[in-house]
Design an enzyme around this catalytic site. Structure first.
Site, PDB file in Angstrom:
ATOM      1  N   PHE A 112      41.124 -24.641 -17.400  1.00  0.00           N
ATOM      2  CA  PHE A 112      40.513 -25.910 -17.789  1.00  0.00           C
ATOM      3  C   PHE A 112      39.020 -25.650 -18.020  1.00  0.00           C
ATOM      4  O   PHE A 112      38.372 -25.056 -17.152  1.00  0.00           O
ATOM      5  CB  PHE A 112      40.719 -26.922 -16.668  1.00  0.00           C
ATOM      6  CG  PHE A 112      40.424 -28.340 -17.049  1.00  0.00           C
ATOM      7  CD1 PHE A 112      41.406 -29.153 -17.590  1.00  0.00           C
ATOM      8  CD2 PHE A 112      39.163 -28.870 -16.856  1.00  0.00           C
ATOM      9  CE1 PHE A 112      41.138 -30.477 -17.924  1.00  0.00           C
ATOM     10  CE2 PHE A 112      38.887 -30.182 -17.198  1.00  0.00           C
ATOM     11  CZ  PHE A 112      39.886 -30.990 -17.730  1.00  0.00           C
ATOM     12  N   ASP A 183      42.563 -22.999  -8.188  1.00  0.00           N
ATOM     13  CA  ASP A 183      42.390 -24.399  -8.528  1.00  0.00           C
ATOM     14  C   ASP A 183      43.788 -25.026  -8.571  1.00  0.00           C
ATOM     15  O   ASP A 183      44.649 -24.588  -9.354  1.00  0.00           O
ATOM     16  CB  ASP A 183      41.679 -24.521  -9.884  1.00  0.00           C
ATOM     17  CG  ASP A 183      41.313 -25.959 -10.201  1.00  0.00           C
ATOM     18  OD1 ASP A 183      42.064 -26.867  -9.788  1.00  0.00           O
ATOM     19  OD2 ASP A 183      40.297 -26.177 -10.878  1.00  0.00           O
ATOM     20  N   TYR A 208      43.089 -37.479  -8.308  1.00  0.00           N
ATOM     21  CA  TYR A 208      43.431 -38.641  -9.157  1.00  0.00           C
ATOM     22  C   TYR A 208      44.617 -38.337 -10.057  1.00  0.00           C
ATOM     23  O   TYR A 208      45.064 -39.198 -10.796  1.00  0.00           O
ATOM     24  CB  TYR A 208      42.223 -39.099 -10.004  1.00  0.00           C
ATOM     25  CG  TYR A 208      41.498 -37.971 -10.701  1.00  0.00           C
ATOM     26  CD1 TYR A 208      42.007 -37.412 -11.863  1.00  0.00           C
ATOM     27  CD2 TYR A 208      40.321 -37.462 -10.178  1.00  0.00           C
ATOM     28  CE1 TYR A 208      41.363 -36.368 -12.484  1.00  0.00           C
ATOM     29  CE2 TYR A 208      39.667 -36.410 -10.786  1.00  0.00           C
ATOM     30  CZ  TYR A 208      40.194 -35.860 -11.946  1.00  0.00           C
ATOM     31  OH  TYR A 208      39.551 -34.817 -12.547  1.00  0.00           O
ATOM     32  N   LYS A 209      45.122 -37.081 -10.025  1.00  0.00           N
ATOM     33  CA  LYS A 209      46.287 -36.730 -10.848  1.00  0.00           C
ATOM     34  C   LYS A 209      47.548 -37.037 -10.029  1.00  0.00           C
ATOM     35  O   LYS A 209      47.840 -38.196  -9.779  1.00  0.00           O
ATOM     36  CB  LYS A 209      46.171 -35.270 -11.294  1.00  0.00           C
ATOM     37  CG  LYS A 209      44.974 -35.084 -12.250  1.00  0.00           C
ATOM     38  CD  LYS A 209      44.692 -33.652 -12.645  1.00  0.00           C
ATOM     39  CE  LYS A 209      43.492 -33.594 -13.580  1.00  0.00           C
ATOM     40  NZ  LYS A 209      42.893 -32.247 -13.687  1.00  0.00           N
ATOM     41  N   ARG A 355      51.902 -34.041 -24.332  1.00  0.00           N
ATOM     42  CA  ARG A 355      52.099 -33.619 -22.943  1.00  0.00           C
ATOM     43  C   ARG A 355      52.727 -34.746 -22.128  1.00  0.00           C
ATOM     44  O   ARG A 355      52.303 -35.904 -22.232  1.00  0.00           O
ATOM     45  CB  ARG A 355      50.718 -33.252 -22.385  1.00  0.00           C
ATOM     46  CG  ARG A 355      50.743 -32.686 -21.008  1.00  0.00           C
ATOM     47  CD  ARG A 355      49.368 -32.206 -20.606  1.00  0.00           C
ATOM     48  NE  ARG A 355      48.465 -33.338 -20.378  1.00  0.00           N
ATOM     49  CZ  ARG A 355      47.366 -33.274 -19.617  1.00  0.00           C
ATOM     50  NH1 ARG A 355      47.021 -32.130 -19.049  1.00  0.00           N
ATOM     51  NH2 ARG A 355      46.610 -34.336 -19.437  1.00  0.00           N
TER      52      ARG A 355
HETATM   53  C1  PLP Z   1      41.497 -32.230 -14.111  1.00  0.00           C
HETATM   54  C2  PLP Z   1      40.812 -30.912 -13.890  1.00  0.00           C
HETATM   55  C3  PLP Z   1      39.443 -30.848 -13.624  1.00  0.00           C
HETATM   56  C4  PLP Z   1      38.583 -32.083 -13.617  1.00  0.00           C
HETATM   57  O1  PLP Z   1      37.363 -31.891 -12.955  1.00  0.00           O
HETATM   58  P1  PLP Z   1      36.523 -33.149 -12.481  1.00  0.00           P
HETATM   59  O2  PLP Z   1      35.241 -32.587 -11.992  1.00  0.00           O
HETATM   60  O3  PLP Z   1      37.309 -33.848 -11.420  1.00  0.00           O
HETATM   61  O4  PLP Z   1      36.331 -34.046 -13.658  1.00  0.00           O
HETATM   62  C5  PLP Z   1      38.899 -29.604 -13.354  1.00  0.00           C
HETATM   63  N1  PLP Z   1      39.650 -28.483 -13.361  1.00  0.00           N
HETATM   64  C6  PLP Z   1      40.973 -28.508 -13.631  1.00  0.00           C
HETATM   65  C7  PLP Z   1      41.756 -27.243 -13.630  1.00  0.00           C
HETATM   66  C8  PLP Z   1      41.588 -29.723 -13.926  1.00  0.00           C
HETATM   67  O5  PLP Z   1      42.887 -29.759 -14.227  1.00  0.00           O
END
Ligand code: PLP
Length: 396
Positions: A112, A183, A208-209, A355
């Site tokens: 990400f 992560d 939040y996911k 998705r």
């Molecule tokens: C959703 C996601 C994020 C989001 O980061 P925020 O700081 O909470 O906005 C970061 N890394 C990964 C791998 C994600 O899937």
């Protein structure tokens, strides 16, 4: 499996099949009422006393313990706070301090982007000539060499659901003397994770996911207990201090993972999350995973049988896939908008992925079949081919 689904625990709008809980989990039923109490009874009536009387100050560790159970971590090894981007930065900064003689951070080009951006910014401000390497995900294992200080990977790919070999990669990182950061953004609440067995030094994730904590809910960080009292926090804020209310001028890190706290916790968001986590009571991740595989296998079968224009982007082997399924299509953005208008909420990820997340807490077989029928209608009748569906919103 009698305890799934648990749709009655969620406040989902009528007529919606929600296949986007991998991006923003829906509202669990008790949350609004709990927030109402927090606002009126705690903030409103207790005022400043809430920090002690409503135990707001202990909340990051208390909620951390609820998350710990879902990622196979012991009590006292997880705290919540900030956003995932910040927690990635903290984990990486501490990990790099553990390997001062090495200069390579290894991630992959499927990660990400914010994880990579945070790493770039940290390495730049360290100014010590570190290098961030991002080979393709399939080549990561071979790129783990003795030059590597830290291996920092996201277990489940946000676009396709492809999963890294969690155990083998950690073992390889440790074999060459590198520190491992996982992560778990798309793993926590989606697939079973056993941090104790895995033995990685750090893990981070968002809530939040799949954990349904609500938009902007705080992230979490895990530090392996045997090193938690020696890791050095780079964001050395007062609430990670050993004694914040001593107001000493010098920083002394707090006990264990508590040192990864930074500043004042977001009490309202953390309260929403704390309540939301009760939907997991009495469930095991093994049970959730088994249902998630059944649902996604059924979805793939139904969609492939009905929609010849869609190509599966996710791994076909369910053991190599997280809790989401992606299909590729040249007009995937418009197709997703057409689906949303017809009550099937998935999302689009550039460049061409449609998705769909599978969350057995509130999705069942009937939803999967109904969603596939609606996707078939949109594809077979080219319902996506409408200018209104092609104008992109700010958030996709
Ligand atoms: C959703 C996601 C994020 C989001 O980061 P925020 O700081 O909470 O906005 C970061 N890394 C990964 C791998 C994600 O899937």
């Amino acid at each position: 499996m009698a305890s799934l689904p648990r749709k009655h625990l969620f406040d989902l709008p009528e007529g919606v099949i929600y296949l986007d809980g991998n991006s923003l989990g829906p509202l669990p039923r008790g949350v609004a009422e709990r927030l109402e109490r927090c606002v009126h009874k705690e903030w409103g009536e207790m005022l400043i006393r809430g920090w002690n009387e409503a135990q707001w100050m202990d909340q990051p560790a208390r909620v951390g313990n609820k998350i710990a159970r879902l990622i196979g971590a012991p009590e006292g090894a997880v705290v919540i706070g900030d956003t995932l981007s910040i927690k990635v930065y903290q984990a990486l900064a501490s990990a790099l301090e553990m390997r001062p003689d090495r200069k390579v951070v290894l991630s992959d080009n499927g990660n990400f982007p914010t994880d990579l951006y945070m790493a770039e910014g940290l390495l730049r401000s360290l100014g010590r000539g570190h290098e961030l390497r991002t080979p393709p995900p399939e080549e990561v294992a071979d790129a783990i060499t003795e030059e590597v200080a830290v291996v920092m990977l996201t277990q489940v790919d946000y676009r396709t659901g492809r999963m890294h070999d969690f155990t083998a990669i950690t073992q390889k990182a440790h074999a060459v003397g590198a520190v491992m950061i996982w992560d778990l953004a798309h793993s926590a609440g989606a697939v079973p994770v056993d941090m104790v067995a895995n033995n990685a030094e750090f893990a981070v994730g968002c809530t939040y996911k799949y954990l349904n904590g609500g938009p902007g809910a705080p992230a979490f960080i895990y530090v392996r207990p045997d090193i938690a009292d020696t890791v050095r926090p780079a964001l050395s804020g007062w609430l990670g201090h050993e004694a914040p209310f001593a107001f000493d001028l010098g920083y002394r890190p707090g006990r264990a993972v508590e040192r990864m706290r930074v500043g004042t916790p977001p009490v309202l968001q953390a309260t929403a999350l704390e309540e939301a986590l009760s939907v997991w009571d009495g469930l095991t991740m093994a049970e959730v995973r088994a249902r998630s595989i059944e649902l996604s296998e059924r979805f793939i079968r139904e969609v492939e049988a009905r929609c010849p224009d869609l190509t599966l982007l996710s791994p076909r082997d369910p053991m190599a896939r997280g809790s989401q399924v992606s299909f590729g299509f040249s007009e995937s953005y418009a197709a997703i908008q057409a689906l949303i208008e017809r009550g099937v909420i998935g999302d689009f990820r550039a460049p061409d992925a449609m998705r769909f997340g599978f969350t057995p807490l509130y999705i069942d077989e009937g939803d999967v079949v109904r969603a596939a029928e609606i996707i078939e209608d949109v594809m077979a009748n080219r319902l996506w081919d409408n200018p209104a569906y092609k104008a992109r919103s700010r958030v996709t």
